[in-house]
Design an enzyme around this catalytic site. Structure first.
Site, PDB file in Angstrom:
ATOM      1  CG  ASP A  44      -1.776   1.235   1.326  1.00 11.97           C
ATOM      2  OD1 ASP A  44      -2.928   1.177   0.851  1.00 11.97           O
ATOM      3  OD2 ASP A  44      -1.305   2.263   1.858  1.00 11.97           O
ATOM      4  CE1 TYR A  49       0.389   7.987   2.670  1.00 12.72           C
ATOM      5  CE2 TYR A  49       0.888   5.742   2.011  1.00 12.72           C
ATOM      6  CZ  TYR A  49       0.076   6.635   2.671  1.00 12.72           C
ATOM      7  OH  TYR A  49      -1.030   6.182   3.329  1.00 12.72           O
ATOM      8  CE  LYS A  78      -3.903   4.742   1.212  1.00 10.14           C
ATOM      9  NZ  LYS A  78      -2.474   4.424   1.110  1.00 10.14           N
ATOM     10  CG  HIS A 112      -4.858   9.801   0.731  1.00  3.49           C
ATOM     11  ND1 HIS A 112      -3.515   9.770   0.451  1.00  3.49           N
ATOM     12  CD2 HIS A 112      -4.960   9.392   2.017  1.00  3.49           C
ATOM     13  CE1 HIS A 112      -2.846   9.373   1.515  1.00  3.49           C
ATOM     14  NE2 HIS A 112      -3.695   9.135   2.490  1.00  3.49           N
TER      15      HIS A 112
END
Length: 288
Positions: A44, A49, A78, A112
């Site tokens: 994931d 990120y 996401k 997200h």
């Protein structure tokens, strides 16, 4: 490993490896590779990120080394809020994420946050799924009322809703609503980011001794027995292995109730009902 069956018919592992806050790309790549080597098959990441490329490199290396085939892996990313403002933004974001990761497709793409124009964004996800960019679509951080409103107004029901869930924030109402729509719940921060003294909690520790496990393993096992897929994160090889070692024991009904009784009814990590937070998230951007 156990699996959840999504509304697409696909099987998603009940436990995976998350890479939130692993900002050093070399560390991220190494951690993902070690996770695959340890047996994780659900990975994931997210555009926000900033490590989709590192995850992709680890996957490519694991495939080249013969550890896995691409079809053995279930990879999620996401879409961040900056790509949820007008038609086409989210679709373009998915394509960028594919390019960054070096993947031909994702197994799951989530919105997200329930921030921005998430209806327009979700319809972009529907198009991405129809065009083969991702095999399934879903959402993250959608509270029950928002999730119901979305489900009642879209063509493709989300396959997954990824939310904060751990013994101190059990999300029972969220579970009920997701079950009614056939949506699989997935827990981010299943170890509460180490808060609430979770690793030394007296009840979790007492139960863990019975099974020869750790308090963390008991907390993870509790979540999967409730039907949550979980995505714990670590950059330490031994902890990566430890988090996956939860499939050889089962908690009793009384133990499940003892753990669930710790629920505080709210997050200790993020308050999505804070107007200032919502405003800030609408304007928070990340480099792709």
């Amino acid at each position: 490993m156990e699996f959840a069956t999504l509304n697409t018919g696909a099987r998603m592992p009940m436990e995976g490896f998350g890479v939130y806050q692993i900002t050093d790309l070399d560390v991220c790549e190494k951690s993902v590779y070690e996770a695959i080597k340890a047996g994780y098959r659900l990975l994931d990441t997210a555009a926000a990120y900033g490590n989709e490329s590192a995850l992709g490199k680890a996957v490519k290396r694991a495939i080249a080394d013969g550890l896995v085939k691409r079809e053995d892996l279930f990879i999620t990313t996401k879409v961040w809020v900056q790509d949820m403002h007008k038609a086409g933004d989210t679709y373009a974001s998915v394509k960028r994420s594919l390019a960054l990761s070096g993947l031909d497709y994702f197994d799951l793409v989530l919105l997200h946050q329930a921030i921005g124009d998430y209806f327009t964004a979700y319809r972009d996800l529907e198009k991405a799924a129809k065009d083969g960019l991702t095999k399934a679509i879903g959402v993250s951080n959608y509270f029950p009322s928002i999730l119901v409103n979305l489900c009642e107004n879209v063509e493709i029901i989300p396959a997954v809703n990824q939310i904060e869930a751990h013994p101190f924030f059990t999300r029972e109402e969220d579970l009920r609503v997701m079950k009614s729509y056939g949506i699989v719940p997935q827990a981010w921060s299943p170890l509460a980011e180490g808060n609430y003294g979770i690793f030394t909690d007296p009840d979790l520790t007492a139960i863990s001794k019975k099974y020869g496990k750790t308090a963390a393993q008991v907390a993870l096992r509790w979540n999967v027995q409730r039907g949550f897929s979980i995505i714990p994160k670590s950059t330490h090889e031994e902890r990566i292995k430890e988090n996956l070692n939860i499939w050889d024991f089962a908690l009793t009904e009384d133990e499940m109730k003892t753990i669930s009784a710790k629920d505080k009814g709210k997050s200790g990590i993020i308050n999505h009902f804070d107007p200032d937070l919502v405003k800030n998230l609408n304007h928070l951007s990340f480099e792709h």
